[in-house]
Scaffold this active site. Structure first.
Site, PDB file in Angstrom:
ATOM      1  N   ALA A  81      37.342  42.980  -5.161  1.00  0.00           N
ATOM      2  CA  ALA A  81      37.699  44.051  -6.089  1.00  0.00           C
ATOM      3  C   ALA A  81      37.155  43.737  -7.479  1.00  0.00           C
ATOM      4  O   ALA A  81      36.983  42.577  -7.845  1.00  0.00           O
ATOM      5  CB  ALA A  81      39.207  44.188  -6.147  1.00  0.00           C
ATOM      6  N   GLY A 126      38.455  42.018  -0.768  1.00  0.00           N
ATOM      7  CA  GLY A 126      38.311  43.371  -0.237  1.00  0.00           C
ATOM      8  C   GLY A 126      37.044  43.531   0.593  1.00  0.00           C
ATOM      9  O   GLY A 126      36.990  44.371   1.496  1.00  0.00           O
ATOM     10  N   GLU A 129      37.920  42.477   3.916  1.00  0.00           N
ATOM     11  CA  GLU A 129      38.858  43.453   4.496  1.00  0.00           C
ATOM     12  C   GLU A 129      38.111  44.671   5.050  1.00  0.00           C
ATOM     13  O   GLU A 129      38.500  45.229   6.069  1.00  0.00           O
ATOM     14  CB  GLU A 129      39.908  43.851   3.457  1.00  0.00           C
ATOM     15  CG  GLU A 129      40.879  42.697   3.193  1.00  0.00           C
ATOM     16  CD  GLU A 129      41.873  42.986   2.088  1.00  0.00           C
ATOM     17  OE1 GLU A 129      41.413  43.286   0.970  1.00  0.00           O
ATOM     18  OE2 GLU A 129      43.088  42.912   2.331  1.00  0.00           O
ATOM     19  N   GLU A 151      42.314  35.924  -2.637  1.00  0.00           N
ATOM     20  CA  GLU A 151      43.141  36.553  -3.679  1.00  0.00           C
ATOM     21  C   GLU A 151      44.240  35.662  -4.246  1.00  0.00           C
ATOM     22  O   GLU A 151      44.580  35.763  -5.419  1.00  0.00           O
ATOM     23  CB  GLU A 151      43.767  37.846  -3.156  1.00  0.00           C
ATOM     24  CG  GLU A 151      42.784  38.981  -2.920  1.00  0.00           C
ATOM     25  CD  GLU A 151      42.166  38.951  -1.531  1.00  0.00           C
ATOM     26  OE1 GLU A 151      42.253  37.904  -0.853  1.00  0.00           O
ATOM     27  OE2 GLU A 151      41.593  39.976  -1.131  1.00  0.00           O
TER      28      GLU A 151
END
Ligand code: NAI
Length: 708
Positions: A81, A126, A129, A151
């Site tokens: 992100a 992300g 993900e 994270e």
């Protein structure tokens, strides 16, 4: 024919999009191509997410035979992100962002045809993900390709289904290991862990991904390859045990100071016990709380500072000269580490020590460091051999005429260092930069008699060099701006985060550290116990206590640095150290110091306690606060007197170089968040223990060091 990533035709009207849908070709395979137009990296922001959602909808409508999700950046999938989106977000906004990304990836996962992620570089946070929401993952086997859910290192947690999909894919134990340690896996390790299905040569990545998209049948993840892993994932009692063990390990490691991994663990547990929907709810709610928490903000801010520092460090300096050949003088503990880091960064290194034996010892350390790193998967064996091949050495300065930068790491003696500079100047080109790795001596003093003093700077590394990310670049008043820039650029080439500070005894880092250690000595003088001091500090979040640190560094070395700094500050030096050294207590590697080290481990040295008249006492938060605030206060003085250029560099230096507790964000962020109580406490401490503890002027003022 299958086009490589860079040559896939993107319709011109779509040129400004971050994600493009490319309709099925002759093979029936469609593509989703991720390529943020305004940035070198694919970081996920609101627009990228919106475009991804649109591309997924277009894919669903096109009903292709299969779909490849890929990046058009040459060596990068998706880096995670955009931190700018997270920092400063309210709890509700962060939670909403998480739900939105979860929703988009649910759509990707629900596509009725086979989906394949082609991972050509880092797929982090992300980014992974997104890949986890595909049915199949193919990864290029290149040194920079990595997967990880990192994270928690930012005080956050995976928030787009990572806590749900990873355990379902590779099993609970392996998923917890990845999520809670924030570890990144190379292609080989990712394959072994089951995160990816196949690894291929980078040139064959898109072809392999397309083949899979065409041929594979949609399948469900199984929760690990082995029966034991699947049992730990799906059977409630086995799962409870794994989760309980992970929780107690985390509590011990984080001392309760870092909530993120615990929250991630809870979301994983909820999802496996109550189903994916409940797991995603838990994930989004916990992410919102973490993102808005002080710890989350502090850690995210530090990560952003670190990222930006690569550019920010060069601000206001000259132009860096190219550095391809490095010279290292003094191939001892630090010199060997420096040479190894430089060779890992691709530089050719020529090293010199006093005699052949010292050179041989240094070269063997370099080999060891490199093979150890290869064993840990930092790079492969061939790369390790290349790194070792880049370093040569001898007892003379032969070969130094070709060097662009020379770093000296000889004994910490002013005269020795001056002599080394003089010897170097006889053989070096005039534009070769000379850097000293002194830990406290003013660079101006080392450069005093040099023929070209403008080319001399400080490059202060931290030990052990291969692990410590900080490099403190010391800029003497006379230094040529291009020379300073060259040192900064070299630091970046070595993979370090540079901060640039003014010259002076102890520069920034050694000065704040010595000041804090000096205060710990003052506490000993007041009768506070050795262990009480060190334990209070580790409980507060420091990696080691100040007295244990002095033992590690050696009492003579620490005493020398302390003296250099305290003389400059006009305060009395640490007499305790001289007294202990006189009695033969010199530190961990010289028969013990504040502690005794033997097979039974480490314990306080009763003889030292007796000499200093200290008795074991309670571990209290007061101790940690007083020492930490001494550090903060001195850091603020460094900003006031221009030793530091910025509060950001002060925070980076403290956290990355000295182990200042990261959850506090660094001395300046900590000061911003607690200014009033810090000033009040320092005033009380000054009244009780002496004016040296009085709050710095800019702490009293109400202006924050940071805007955000
Ligand atoms: P060390 O004693 O392990 O290494 C010094 C090396 O320099 C030895 O191999 C010695 O043979 C060699 N040497 C001495 N005089 C020489 C000369 N005239 N020409 C060529 N080689 C010579 O010491 P260490 O710990 O590596 O420290 C070196 C420098 O790094 C010192 O200035 C120290 O203050 C600084 N430093 C040390 C840190 C640490 O944690 N040890 C951290 C940061 C800086």
């Amino acid at each position: 024919m299958i086009a490589p990533a860079e040559h896939i035709a993107v319709p011109p009207s779509e040129a400004r999009r971050s994600v493009t849908f490319v309709p099925p070709d002759g093979s029936g395979v469609a593509r989703i191509v991720i390529d943020r137009p305004d940035d070198r990296v694919n970081a996920i922001d609101a627009r990228l997410l919106e475009n991804l959602a649109a591309a997924i909808a277009a894919a669903r409508a096109a009903t292709p035979r299969g779909l490849v999700v890929m990046s058009a950046k040459p060596t990068q999938f998706v880096a995670g992100a955009d931190l700018g989106m997270v920092l400063g977000a309210s709890q509700a906004d962060a939670e909403r962002a998480s739900r939105e990304m979860q929703r988009v990836l649910d759509e990707l996962a629900a596509l009725p045809f086979n989906t394949v992620a082609a991972i050509n570089g880092p797929a982090i946070g992300g980014g992974l993900e997104i890949a986890l929401a595909c049915d199949v993952r193919i990864m290029a086997e290149t040194p920079n390709a990595r997967v990880g859910l990192t994270e928690v290192r930012l005080g956050l947690m995976p928030a787009a289904g990572g806590t749900q999909r990873l355990p379902r894919l590779i099993g609970l134990p392996a998923a917890l290991e990845m999520i809670l340690s924030a570890r990144q896996l190379s292609a080989r390790r990712a394959l072994r862990a089951g995160v990816v299905d196949e690894i291929v040569h980078p040139a064959g990545l898109i072809r392999a991904a397309t083949d899979h998209a065409m041929r594979d049948r949609k399948r469900k993840p199984r929760g690990g390859k082995r029966a034991a892993e699947r049992a730990a994932t799906w059977l409630a009692p086995a799962r409870a045990l794994v989760i309980r063990q992970a929780r107690s390990r985390l509590l011990a490691e984080t001392k309760g100071l870092y909530p993120a991994p615990l929250r991630a663990l809870e979301a994983v547990a909820t999802g496996l016990a109550k189903g994916m929907r409940a797991g995603l709810e838990a994930e989004a709610a916990a992410f919102g709380e973490l993102a808005a928490s002080e710890t989350g903000r502090n850690l995210t801010a530090l990560a952003m500072l670190t990222l930006r520092q690569r550019k920010a460090a060069l601000a206001g300096l000259g132009s860096p000269r190219p550095v391809a050949n490095l010279g290292v003088v003094g191939l001892g503990f630090m010199g060997a580490g420096i040479a190894q880091a430089a060779a890992s960064g691709g530089l050719r290194v020529r090293a010199r020590d006093r005699d052949a034996a010292a050179v041989a010892k240094g070269l063997s350390t370099i080999r060891e460091l490199t093979t150890d790193a290869a064993k840990k998967g930092v790079f492969d064996r061939r790369e390790a051999a290349r790194i070792i091949g880049r370093v040569s050495g001898g007892p003379s300065l032969a070969g130094f005429a070709h060097t662009d930068l020379v770093i000296e790491a000889v004994f910490e003696e002013l005269e020795t260092k001056r002599r080394v500079v003089a010897e170097l100047e006889r053989v070096l080109r005039d534009d070769t930069v000379i850097a000293s790795n002194t830990s406290a001596l003013p660079i101006g003093d080392i450069a005093r008699d040099a023929r070209v003093p403008e080319r001399i700077v400080g490059m202060h590394f931290f030990s052990p060099v291969h692990k410590m990310p900080l490099l403190e670049i010391v800029r003497p008043a006379r230094a040529d701006p291009d020379v300073v820039a060259t040192a900064v650029a070299a630091a970046i080439a070595l993979g370090k985060t540079p901060i640039v500070v003014a010259d002076g005894p102890g520069f920034y880092t050694t000065r704040v550290l010595s000041t804090m250690i000096g205060e710990a000595f003052a506490m000993l003088g007041e009768g506070i116990g050795i262990e009480a001091i060190d334990r209070a500090m580790t409980a507060f979040g420091w990696p080691v206590g100040p007295l244990q640190l002095v033992d590690e560094v050696g009492l003579e070395v620490a005493g020398h640095a302390g003296e250099t700094v305290s003389r400059a500050r006009g305060i009395s030096g640490p007499t305790i150290v001289a007294q202990l050294v006189g009695e033969g207590f010199k530190g961990k590697h010289k028969g013990g110091g504040f502690y005794i080290y033997d097979r039974r481990g480490r314990r306080p040295n009763p003889r030292v306690a007796e000499l200093l008249h200290v008795a074991p006492g309670p571990v209290t938060e007061d101790i940690a606060e007083r020492l930490t605030l001494t550090f903060v206060n001195e850091a603020v003085c460094c900003l006031e007197d221009g030793t530091l250029r910025s509060a950001g560099e002060g925070d980076l230096g403290a956290v990355l170089g000295l182990g200042f507790p990261p959850y506090l964000g660094g001395p300046f962020r900590y000061a911003d968040a607690n200014r009033q109580s810090i000033v009040a406490l320092l005033e009380r401490l000054a009244a009780a223990h002496g004016e040296r503890l009085g709050p710095a002027e800019s702490l009293r003022s109400r202006r924050p060091f940071f805007e955000l």
